[in-house]
Design a protein around this motif. Structure first.
Motif, PDB file in Angstrom:
ATOM      1  N   ALA A 246      60.451  43.089  19.914  1.00  0.00           N
ATOM      2  CA  ALA A 246      59.233  43.542  20.594  1.00  0.00           C
ATOM      3  C   ALA A 246      59.215  43.063  22.045  1.00  0.00           C
ATOM      4  N   LYS A 247      59.588  41.798  22.263  1.00  0.00           N
ATOM      5  CA  LYS A 247      59.615  41.259  23.628  1.00  0.00           C
ATOM      6  C   LYS A 247      60.710  41.913  24.454  1.00  0.00           C
ATOM      7  N   LEU A 248      61.823  42.245  23.804  1.00  0.00           N
ATOM      8  CA  LEU A 248      62.930  42.888  24.518  1.00  0.00           C
ATOM      9  C   LEU A 248      62.506  44.231  25.092  1.00  0.00           C
ATOM     10  N   LYS A 249      61.721  44.979  24.344  1.00  0.00           N
ATOM     11  CA  LYS A 249      61.291  46.293  24.827  1.00  0.00           C
ATOM     12  C   LYS A 249      60.476  46.159  26.107  1.00  0.00           C
ATOM     13  N   ARG A 250      59.540  45.210  26.136  1.00  0.00           N
ATOM     14  CA  ARG A 250      58.732  45.004  27.349  1.00  0.00           C
ATOM     15  C   ARG A 250      59.586  44.515  28.509  1.00  0.00           C
ATOM     16  N   ALA A 251      60.494  43.563  28.223  1.00  0.00           N
ATOM     17  CA  ALA A 251      61.342  43.010  29.282  1.00  0.00           C
ATOM     18  C   ALA A 251      62.303  44.070  29.819  1.00  0.00           C
ATOM     19  N   THR A 252      62.804  44.939  28.927  1.00  0.00           N
ATOM     20  CA  THR A 252      63.712  46.010  29.354  1.00  0.00           C
ATOM     21  C   THR A 252      62.989  47.013  30.243  1.00  0.00           C
ATOM     22  N   ASN A 253      61.768  47.352  29.893  1.00  0.00           N
ATOM     23  CA  ASN A 253      60.991  48.271  30.724  1.00  0.00           C
ATOM     24  C   ASN A 253      60.777  47.698  32.120  1.00  0.00           C
ATOM     25  N   ALA A 254      60.514  46.403  32.197  1.00  0.00           N
ATOM     26  CA  ALA A 254      60.251  45.766  33.488  1.00  0.00           C
ATOM     27  C   ALA A 254      61.477  45.811  34.388  1.00  0.00           C
ATOM     28  N   ILE A 255      62.657  45.452  33.857  1.00  0.00           N
ATOM     29  CA  ILE A 255      63.852  45.425  34.705  1.00  0.00           C
ATOM     30  C   ILE A 255      64.326  46.830  35.043  1.00  0.00           C
ATOM     31  N   MET A 256      64.175  47.779  34.126  1.00  0.00           N
ATOM     32  CA  MET A 256      64.613  49.143  34.401  1.00  0.00           C
ATOM     33  C   MET A 256      63.749  49.813  35.467  1.00  0.00           C
TER      34      MET A 256
ATOM     35  N   VAL B  97      72.987  29.832  49.550  1.00  0.00           N
ATOM     36  CA  VAL B  97      72.268  29.850  48.278  1.00  0.00           C
ATOM     37  C   VAL B  97      72.916  30.898  47.379  1.00  0.00           C
ATOM     38  N   GLU B  98      73.308  30.473  46.185  1.00  0.00           N
ATOM     39  CA  GLU B  98      73.913  31.377  45.200  1.00  0.00           C
ATOM     40  C   GLU B  98      73.054  31.394  43.934  1.00  0.00           C
ATOM     41  N   VAL B  99      73.016  32.543  43.280  1.00  0.00           N
ATOM     42  CA  VAL B  99      72.224  32.713  42.057  1.00  0.00           C
ATOM     43  C   VAL B  99      73.170  33.039  40.902  1.00  0.00           C
ATOM     44  N   VAL B 100      73.007  32.321  39.788  1.00  0.00           N
ATOM     45  CA  VAL B 100      73.800  32.557  38.572  1.00  0.00           C
ATOM     46  C   VAL B 100      72.841  33.015  37.480  1.00  0.00           C
ATOM     47  N   TYR B 101      73.108  34.184  36.903  1.00  0.00           N
ATOM     48  CA  TYR B 101      72.213  34.701  35.864  1.00  0.00           C
ATOM     49  C   TYR B 101      72.953  35.674  34.961  1.00  0.00           C
ATOM     50  N   ASN B 102      72.318  36.024  33.855  1.00  0.00           N
ATOM     51  CA  ASN B 102      72.847  37.035  32.936  1.00  0.00           C
ATOM     52  C   ASN B 102      72.232  38.382  33.284  1.00  0.00           C
ATOM     53  N   GLN B 103      73.064  39.313  33.685  1.00  0.00           N
ATOM     54  CA  GLN B 103      72.581  40.664  33.988  1.00  0.00           C
ATOM     55  C   GLN B 103      72.492  41.469  32.696  1.00  0.00           C
ATOM     56  N   PHE B 104      71.352  42.097  32.494  1.00  0.00           N
ATOM     57  CA  PHE B 104      71.120  42.838  31.250  1.00  0.00           C
ATOM     58  C   PHE B 104      71.854  44.175  31.281  1.00  0.00           C
ATOM     59  N   LYS B 105      72.639  44.419  30.227  1.00  0.00           N
ATOM     60  CA  LYS B 105      73.278  45.726  30.055  1.00  0.00           C
ATOM     61  C   LYS B 105      72.710  46.410  28.826  1.00  0.00           C
ATOM     62  N   ASN B 106      72.751  45.724  27.699  1.00  0.00           N
ATOM     63  CA  ASN B 106      72.093  46.192  26.488  1.00  0.00           C
ATOM     64  C   ASN B 106      71.816  44.987  25.608  1.00  0.00           C
TER      65      ASN B 106
ATOM     66  N   SER C 102      67.655  38.290  33.575  1.00  0.00           N
ATOM     67  CA  SER C 102      67.918  37.175  32.671  1.00  0.00           C
ATOM     68  C   SER C 102      66.908  37.143  31.528  1.00  0.00           C
ATOM     69  N   HIS C 103      65.661  37.470  31.838  1.00  0.00           N
ATOM     70  CA  HIS C 103      64.609  37.458  30.817  1.00  0.00           C
ATOM     71  C   HIS C 103      64.890  38.503  29.732  1.00  0.00           C
ATOM     72  N   ALA C 104      65.289  39.698  30.156  1.00  0.00           N
ATOM     73  CA  ALA C 104      65.636  40.736  29.187  1.00  0.00           C
ATOM     74  C   ALA C 104      66.898  40.353  28.412  1.00  0.00           C
ATOM     75  N   SER C 105      67.859  39.754  29.098  1.00  0.00           N
ATOM     76  CA  SER C 105      69.098  39.330  28.439  1.00  0.00           C
ATOM     77  C   SER C 105      68.830  38.264  27.393  1.00  0.00           C
TER      78      SER C 105
END
Length: 293
Positions: free
Chosen positions: A30-40, A171-180, A238-241
Motif C-alpha cells: 500500500a505504501k509502495l503505491k503512494r511512494a511510486t506515484n510521488a516519484i513518477m 557534495v555527492e548523493v548516494v541512494y537507491n533509484q526506484f525501477k520496480n 529511495s523512499h519508493a525503493s
C-alpha cells in the motif's frame, strides 16, 4: 513427547511469524503505491528542469553562479539516503556499501585527512557512520515522518550554505533509484557543484528561447531550485525503493515460513507416529509378558 511439544511450539512460532510477514508485505504494498506515484510524478519535471538548466547555462561561465564553480575537492560531503527501519533485505546495506566504496576509491586521500563529512537521511545510515566516528552533520531521522518538498529543502539549504561558506568543496548523493518493486539501482550523483552537461550542444537544433528578464537572472533563480529538486527526487526514489525492497523481502520471508512449516509438520507427524509405534510396542510386549505368566 518432549520432542512433540518442542515441534508444536516451533510450528506455532513460525505460523505467527508468517502472519506478521504477510501483514508487513500488505502494508508495504500500500505504501509502495503512494511512494511510486510521488516519484513518477516528480521525475519528468526534475529531468526536464535539469536539461533546461543545462541548455541555458551552457553558454555561461563558471563564475556566473557560485554553485557552478569547480573547486579542488579537499572537503567532501556525502549524503547517504537510507531508511529508518530494517527488514528490507539488503536495501540499507547496499546504500552504505556503495558510499563506503565511493570514499575508499574516489576520496581516500580526503578520508585519511579527516575531510569527509556525512549527512545520513535515514536512521540506518546516520547510526552506522556515527558508530564509526565519521563527521556526521545534522540529524534527519524525522524526515520520513513527514516527507515533503519543504522539509527536504531545509536539508538542501543547509548543504548549499555549507558549500558557499567553503565547508564543502563537493557534495555527492548516494541512494537507491526506484525501477520496480523487485529492482533498485544504486546511484551516485554529484549535487554540488552543479555538474555540466556532458552532451554536446547541437546548434542546428538548439531551441532559441526569448528570455525575460535575462539569461543570467533566470539561471540564478533556477540553479538553487534545481539543486533542491534533485535531492528531493533522490529521497523520493529511495523512499519508493525502500517499500519495494521491504515488500519483496517480506514476500520471500512468507514463502520461506511456508516451506519451514511443511518441514516442521512432516517432522511432527513422523515423531508422533514414532511415539504411537513405541506405545503400541510396549503394550504388546506387556500383554505378551502377562499371557506367558
Amino acid at each position: 513427547m518432549a520432542n512433540l511439544k518442542e515441534v508444536r511450539n516451533r510450528i506455532s512460532s513460525v505460523t505467527s511469524t508468517q502472519q506478521i510477514t504477510k501483514a508487513m508485505k500488505m502494508v508495504s504494498a500500500a505504501k509502495l503505491k503512494r511512494a511510486t506515484n510521488a516519484i513518477m510524478q516528480l521525475r519528468p519535471y526534475a529531468n526536464k528542469l535539469k536539461d533546461m538548466l543545462a541548455n541555458l547555462s551552457a553558454s555561461l561561465e563558471d563564475g556566473s553562479s557560485p554553485f557552478l564553480q569547480e573547486r579542488e575537492p579537499n572537503k567532501v560531503l556525502i549524503v547517504v539516503v537510507s531508511s529508518n527501519r530494517g527488514l528490507a533485505g539488503a536495501f540499507n546495506a547496499n546504500a552504505i556499501k556503495t558510499a563506503n566504496n565511493l570514499i575508499s576509491e574516489k576520496y581516500s586521500a580526503q578520508h585519511k585527512a579527516g575531510n569527509i563529512s556525512i549527512i545520513g537521511i535515514g536512521k540506518k545510515s546516520q547510526e552506522y557512520y556515527q558508530r564509526r566516528k565519521y563527521n556526521v552533520v545534522g540529524d534527519n531521522n524525522e524526515l520520513f515522518n513527514s516527507l515533503n518538498f519543504l522539509n527536504v529543502s531545509k536539508v538542501t539549504e543547509a548543504i548549499m550554505e555549507g558549500f558557499l561558506k567553503g565547508e564543502f568543496d563537493r557534495v555527492e548523493v548516494v541512494y537507491n533509484q526506484f525501477k520496480n518493486a523487485a529492482m533498485q539501482i544504486l546511484t551516485v550523483e554529484q549535487l554540488l557543484p552543479v555538474p555540466k552537461s556532458e552532451k554536446k550542444v547541437d546548434t542546428a537544433h538548439q531551441v532559441d528561447y526569448i528570455l525575460e528578464p535575462s539569461q543570467e537572472e533566470i539561471v540564478e533563480q533556477l540553479i538553487p531550485k534545481n539543486i533542491k529538486i534533485q535531492l528531493y527526487k533522490a529521497v523520493l526514489d529511495s523512499h519508493a525503493s525502500e517499500h519495494g525492497a521491504r515488500m519483496t523481502a517480506m514476500d520471500k520471508a512468507t514463502d520461506n515460513a511456508g516451506e519451514l512449516l511443511k518441514q516442521l509438520k512432516l517432522s511432527y507427524n513422523q515423531a508422533r507416529q514414532a511415539a504411537i509405534t513405541t506405545e503400541l510396542t510396549e503394550i504388546v510386549s506387556g500383554a505378551a509378558a502377562l499371557s506367558s505368566n
